[in-house]
Structures are given as structure tokens and as C-alpha cells.
Scaffold this motif. Structure first.
Motif, PDB file in Angstrom:
ATOM      1  N   LEU A  31       0.822  -1.208   0.000  1.00  0.00           N
ATOM      2  CA  LEU A  31       0.000   0.000   0.000  1.00  0.00           C
ATOM      3  C   LEU A  31       0.857   1.260   0.000  1.00  0.00           C
ATOM      4  CD1 LEU A  31      -2.718  -1.165   2.556  1.00  0.00           C
ATOM      5  CD2 LEU A  31      -3.057  -0.771   0.114  1.00  0.00           C
ATOM      6  N   ILE A  32       1.887   1.279   0.803  1.00  0.00           N
ATOM      7  CA  ILE A  32       2.737   2.463   0.888  1.00  0.00           C
ATOM      8  C   ILE A  32       3.601   2.624  -0.361  1.00  0.00           C
ATOM      9  CG2 ILE A  32       4.748   3.404   2.139  1.00  0.00           C
ATOM     10  CD1 ILE A  32       3.365   2.734   4.704  1.00  0.00           C
ATOM     11  N   SER A  33       3.842   1.520  -1.059  1.00  0.00           N
ATOM     12  CA  SER A  33       4.628   1.610  -2.298  1.00  0.00           C
ATOM     13  C   SER A  33       3.920   2.456  -3.352  1.00  0.00           C
ATOM     14  CB  SER A  33       4.905   0.212  -2.853  1.00  0.00           C
ATOM     15  OG  SER A  33       3.722  -0.399  -3.345  1.00  0.00           O
ATOM     16  N   ARG A  34       2.620   2.749  -3.177  1.00  0.00           N
ATOM     17  CA  ARG A  34       1.883   3.606  -4.106  1.00  0.00           C
ATOM     18  C   ARG A  34       2.156   5.086  -3.864  1.00  0.00           C
ATOM     19  NH1 ARG A  34      -4.215   1.672  -3.251  1.00  0.00           N
ATOM     20  NH2 ARG A  34      -3.665   2.570  -1.219  1.00  0.00           N
ATOM     21  N   TRP A  35       2.802   5.414  -2.737  1.00  0.00           N
ATOM     22  CA  TRP A  35       3.139   6.804  -2.478  1.00  0.00           C
ATOM     23  C   TRP A  35       4.234   7.256  -3.439  1.00  0.00           C
ATOM     24  CZ3 TRP A  35       3.534   7.118   3.620  1.00  0.00           C
ATOM     25  CH2 TRP A  35       2.250   6.943   4.157  1.00  0.00           C
ATOM     26  N   PRO A  36       4.316   8.539  -3.732  1.00  0.00           N
ATOM     27  CA  PRO A  36       5.342   9.033  -4.654  1.00  0.00           C
ATOM     28  C   PRO A  36       6.747   8.644  -4.195  1.00  0.00           C
ATOM     29  CG  PRO A  36       3.732  10.742  -4.178  1.00  0.00           C
ATOM     30  CD  PRO A  36       3.434   9.611  -3.234  1.00  0.00           C
ATOM     31  N   GLU A  37       7.581   8.302  -5.159  1.00  0.00           N
ATOM     32  CA  GLU A  37       8.937   7.859  -4.845  1.00  0.00           C
ATOM     33  C   GLU A  37       9.744   8.954  -4.169  1.00  0.00           C
ATOM     34  OE1 GLU A  37      12.840   5.879  -7.058  1.00  0.00           O
ATOM     35  OE2 GLU A  37      10.949   6.165  -8.153  1.00  0.00           O
ATOM     36  N   LEU A  43      12.786   8.093   3.100  1.00  0.00           N
ATOM     37  CA  LEU A  43      12.533   7.379   4.353  1.00  0.00           C
ATOM     38  C   LEU A  43      13.165   5.992   4.327  1.00  0.00           C
ATOM     39  CD1 LEU A  43       8.710   8.174   4.589  1.00  0.00           C
ATOM     40  CD2 LEU A  43      10.626   9.578   5.365  1.00  0.00           C
ATOM     41  N   ASP A  44      13.595   5.531   5.489  1.00  0.00           N
ATOM     42  CA  ASP A  44      14.077   4.166   5.667  1.00  0.00           C
ATOM     43  C   ASP A  44      12.968   3.406   6.381  1.00  0.00           C
ATOM     44  OD1 ASP A  44      15.449   1.838   6.070  1.00  0.00           O
ATOM     45  OD2 ASP A  44      16.934   2.673   7.449  1.00  0.00           O
ATOM     46  N   ARG A 200      -3.601   6.730  -1.607  1.00  0.00           N
ATOM     47  CA  ARG A 200      -2.594   7.321  -2.478  1.00  0.00           C
ATOM     48  C   ARG A 200      -2.467   8.788  -2.089  1.00  0.00           C
ATOM     49  NH1 ARG A 200      -1.577   4.055  -6.974  1.00  0.00           N
ATOM     50  NH2 ARG A 200      -3.078   2.339  -7.226  1.00  0.00           N
ATOM     51  N   LEU A 201      -1.298   9.338  -2.297  1.00  0.00           N
ATOM     52  CA  LEU A 201      -1.069  10.737  -1.951  1.00  0.00           C
ATOM     53  C   LEU A 201      -1.100  11.606  -3.196  1.00  0.00           C
ATOM     54  CD1 LEU A 201       1.866  10.418   0.632  1.00  0.00           C
ATOM     55  CD2 LEU A 201      -0.566  10.712   1.122  1.00  0.00           C
ATOM     56  N   GLY A 206       1.753  14.836  -0.875  1.00  0.00           N
ATOM     57  CA  GLY A 206       3.137  14.395  -0.836  1.00  0.00           C
ATOM     58  C   GLY A 206       4.068  15.494  -0.374  1.00  0.00           C
ATOM     59  N   GLU A 207       3.838  16.720  -0.837  1.00  0.00           N
ATOM     60  CA  GLU A 207       4.677  17.840  -0.426  1.00  0.00           C
ATOM     61  C   GLU A 207       4.476  18.149   1.056  1.00  0.00           C
ATOM     62  OE1 GLU A 207       7.456  20.557  -0.234  1.00  0.00           O
ATOM     63  OE2 GLU A 207       7.113  19.253  -1.971  1.00  0.00           O
ATOM     64  N   LYS A 208       3.242  18.021   1.534  1.00  0.00           N
ATOM     65  CA  LYS A 208       2.981  18.259   2.953  1.00  0.00           C
ATOM     66  C   LYS A 208       3.711  17.228   3.810  1.00  0.00           C
ATOM     67  CE  LYS A 208      -1.014  19.827   5.116  1.00  0.00           C
ATOM     68  NZ  LYS A 208      -2.461  19.752   5.450  1.00  0.00           N
TER      69      LYS A 208
END
Length: 225
Positions: A31-37, A43-44, A200-201, A206-208
Motif C-alpha cells: 500500500l505504501i509503495s503507491r506513495w510518490p517515490e 525514508l528508511d 494514495r497521496l 506528498g509535499e505536505k
């Protein structure tokens, strides 16, 4: 300042990622892999499974493959809790083994961790949690959840560590998530149009999140000086 210090590349904030009820670390990672790269790349992220196999039906059956796990057990009304202390000990062991961690990302009840740590009833062997990312947040002792004994004073004073709250407009916990904001100092909020899920962001979201992470990264670096 020594040359080696000037040339040292700042490490990414290391975040322990805790999945939701009766899912898994692998599912949360998808699910988090859908966030912008450009967000996840800063993040680690460390994904883990809860200690107990799911004792009932998962809401993601037919969507994501098993196995599914749960952090502790509850009755059907989420008022009584079982193996709660075992869950906290398991989390502490994970932090000792895979940490140190700067922050924690997760659903609902991760909100109580800094308060329990501050009260000295949990996570005493690991560094203080420096920030939280809370998805579909909820509070022990709120309108939807009972109150485990160890969490009785988790919100007795405002939670001071930086927090980012991700709240769904259609989430059945929306009211609980918004009420939770009152217990944190200067919470950052991202709203999305979906329900009880990892959204999804958008570019703006994503900028926030990046701004929040940059500020939190500064605090992490400052605390190690």
C-alpha cells in the motif's frame, strides 16, 4: 568541524511501520509503495508482522493473500484487550533488534505509544519515539475503543512529539481521528477522500508529508548532536 563530519551523508529517518488489524507487514508495504517515490525515497521504512496469527476473518480477504496477523486480541466490541503487554514487549524487542528508530508509522493505536513510553510503562529499553505518522487514528478510551490498563495515562498530558495524521473523509473512524488531534501538540493533518485505508497521496499531500519529514529529520539530527 572535522572533514569527515562535513562530508558525512545524513541518514534517512528510520521508521518502524506497523500494519492494521488482521493484515500484515507485506500488505502495508504494498500500500505504501503507491506513495510518490520522492516521498518514500527520503525514508528508511521497516515493515514487520504482528506477533499473533489472526483469530478471525480479515477485511482484506480476497484482496490480499494471507497470512494475516494481529497485535493483540480483543472482544468483538474492542472494549476488552488480551495479550496487550505481550504486544508491547514484542514491539520493544523489534526496536532493539532492527533499530534504532526515529519514528513509528501505523494505524489507530500507535498514537498511544509515546504517552506510554513517557509514563514508563512501555518501551523503556529503547530511545524515545521522535515522531508519529498515524493513519486512521484512534484513542484508547475513546468512543470506539476500551482502555487497557497500561494505556490508562497515555493521554493524560498533551503528546509533544511531532505527529502527522492521515484521515479519510469516508472512514468510520473519522470522528475518532479528528478527536485524537486534540491530544497532540501542533498535529499535521492530511485528509483524503477514501475510507479506512492507506490512501494514495496527491502531489499536494506528498509535499505536505515531505515538509513534515524534513522538519522531523531536523529534530532527529538535532537530538543526536
Amino acid at each position: 568541524m572535522e572533514e569527515s563530519s562535513r562530508n558525512q551523508v545524513p541518514r534517512k529517518p528510520r521508521i518502524l511501520c506497523l500494519h492494521s488489524f488482521r493484515t500484515s507487514g507485506r500488505i502495508l508495504q504494498k500500500l505504501i509503495s503507491r506513495w510518490p517515490e520522492n516521498v518514500t525515497g527520503e525514508l528508511d521504512l521497516v515493515f514487520v508482522d504482528a506477533p499473533f496469527p489472526a483469530e478471525g476473518k480479515s477485511d482484506v480477504e480476497g484482496i490480499y493473500d494471507p497470512p494475516y496477523f494481529e497485535w493483540f486480541q480483543t472482544d468483538k466490541e474492542f472494549k476488552e484487550f488480551y495479550n496487550f503487554e505481550e504486544c508491547l514487549n514484542y514491539l520493544e524487542d523489534l526496536m532493539l533488534k532492527h533499530g534504532p528508530f526515529d519514528g513509528v508509522l501505523g494505524f489507530s493505536q500507535v498514537a498511544a505509544l509515546p504517552g506510554m513510553q513517557k509514563e514508563g510503562v512501555a518501551l523503556n529499553k529503547v530511545p524515545n519515539i521522535k515522531f508519529l505518522i498515524i493513519i486512521s487514528g484512534g484513542r484508547f478510551g475513546g468512543s470506539k475503543f476500551g482502555l487497557p490498563k497500561l494505556a490508562a495515562k497515555a493521554f493524560s498530558s498533551p503528546v509533544g512529539c511531532p505527529s502527522l495524521h492521515i484521515i479519510g473523509e469516508l472512514d468510520f473512524l473519522k470522528g475518532e481521528s479528528e478527536a485524537l488531534l486534540n491530544y497532540f501538540v501542533d498535529p499535521v493533518v492530511i485528509y483524503h477522500a477514501k475510507g479506512h485505508t492507506v490512501p494514495r497521496l496527491s502531489e499536494e499531500d506528498g509535499e505536505k508529508m515531505l515538509q513534515f519529514m524534513r522538519k522531523s529529520k531536523y529534530h532527529c539530527m538535532k537530538s543526536r548532536i
